[in-house]
Design a protein around this motif. Structure first.
Motif, short mmCIF file in Angstrom:
data_model
loop_
_atom_site.label_atom_id
_atom_site.label_comp_id
_atom_site.label_asym_id
_atom_site.label_seq_id
_atom_site.Cartn_x
_atom_site.Cartn_y
_atom_site.Cartn_z
N UNK A 31 74.65 43.67 39.65
CA UNK A 31 74.02 42.97 40.77
C UNK A 31 73.01 43.89 41.46
N UNK A 32 72.07 43.33 42.23
CA UNK A 32 71.08 44.16 42.92
C UNK A 32 71.73 45.08 43.96
N UNK A 33 71.09 46.22 44.16
CA UNK A 33 71.54 47.23 45.11
C UNK A 33 70.41 47.46 46.11
N UNK A 34 70.74 47.51 47.40
CA UNK A 34 69.77 47.83 48.44
C UNK A 34 69.81 49.33 48.69
N UNK A 35 68.65 49.97 48.61
CA UNK A 35 68.53 51.41 48.85
C UNK A 35 67.75 51.60 50.14
N UNK A 36 68.41 52.17 51.15
CA UNK A 36 67.83 52.38 52.48
C UNK A 36 67.46 53.84 52.67
N UNK A 37 66.30 54.09 53.28
CA UNK A 37 65.89 55.44 53.66
C UNK A 37 65.99 55.50 55.18
N UNK A 38 67.01 56.19 55.67
CA UNK A 38 67.27 56.26 57.11
C UNK A 38 66.99 57.68 57.61
N UNK A 39 67.12 57.88 58.90
CA UNK A 39 66.89 59.20 59.49
C UNK A 39 67.84 60.24 58.92
N UNK A 40 69.02 59.82 58.45
CA UNK A 40 69.97 60.79 57.89
C UNK A 40 70.04 60.76 56.37
N UNK A 41 69.03 60.20 55.74
CA UNK A 41 68.97 60.24 54.28
C UNK A 41 68.96 58.87 53.64
N UNK A 42 69.37 58.83 52.38
CA UNK A 42 69.38 57.59 51.60
C UNK A 42 70.79 57.05 51.50
N UNK A 43 70.89 55.71 51.54
CA UNK A 43 72.17 55.01 51.41
C UNK A 43 71.96 53.81 50.50
N UNK A 44 72.96 53.54 49.65
CA UNK A 44 72.88 52.41 48.74
C UNK A 44 74.13 51.54 48.88
N UNK A 45 73.91 50.23 49.02
CA UNK A 45 74.99 49.25 49.14
C UNK A 45 74.60 48.01 48.35
N UNK A 46 75.58 47.11 48.15
CA UNK A 46 75.25 45.81 47.58
C UNK A 46 74.07 45.23 48.35
N UNK A 47 73.14 44.60 47.65
CA UNK A 47 72.01 43.98 48.33
C UNK A 47 72.37 42.62 48.90
N UNK A 48 73.49 42.07 48.52
CA UNK A 48 73.84 40.70 48.91
C UNK A 48 74.83 40.68 50.05
N UNK A 49 74.44 40.09 51.18
CA UNK A 49 75.32 39.95 52.33
C UNK A 49 76.55 39.13 51.94
N UNK A 50 77.71 39.58 52.34
CA UNK A 50 78.94 38.89 51.98
C UNK A 50 79.16 37.61 52.80
N UNK A 51 78.33 37.38 53.80
CA UNK A 51 78.46 36.16 54.61
C UNK A 51 77.83 34.97 53.89
N UNK A 52 76.51 35.00 53.66
CA UNK A 52 75.85 33.88 52.99
C UNK A 52 74.90 34.29 51.88
N UNK A 53 74.95 35.54 51.46
CA UNK A 53 74.19 35.94 50.28
C UNK A 53 72.76 36.37 50.51
#
Length: 110
Positions: A31-53
């Motif tokens: 499944x797709x993965x969301x990769x975020x670049x934040x002030x404290x580095x990079x984070x990766x999570x499921x790209x799909x919200x568990x509420x409504x997708x």
């Protein structure tokens, strides 16, 4: 789960405060993965919200949490925990490493 390390971006490809979607073709994850670049580095999570997708890569990060753009459910980027209704179920989290100027997803929890 990521079974082997995979290069997914260059650091310069993702401006601070933004995110991108890593497709299954790139990550090897089903499944797709969301990769975020934040002030404290990079984070990766499921790209799909568990509420409504909804795609979470379209969302903002506030205080270490991704705030889903559709209904404003929130998830912790470090743990995947749902922290604000209507989000109830956690997201899968993927370990990330920065090697020189490249961003890698690496095997581990997830």
């Amino acid at each position: 789960m990521i079974e082997q390390s995979v290069r997914v971006a260059r650091v310069a490809d993702i401006a601070p405060g933004t995110a991108t979607v890593i497709t299954p073709e790139v990550s090897g994850h089903p499944t797709p993965i969301a990769l975020f670049h934040t002030a404290d580095g990079f984070h990766a999570v499921d790209d799909t919200c568990t509420h409504l997708g909804a795609s979470l890569a379209r969302s903002k990060v506030v205080d270490g949490e991704v705030d889903c753009w559709l209904h404003h459910g929130r998830f912790c980027l470090r743990t995947g925990e749902a922290t604000y209704y209507p989000a109830r179920n956690p997201l899968q989290v993927f370990p990330v490493e920065v090697r020189d100027d490249e961003v890698w997803l690496v095997p581990g929890r997830g």
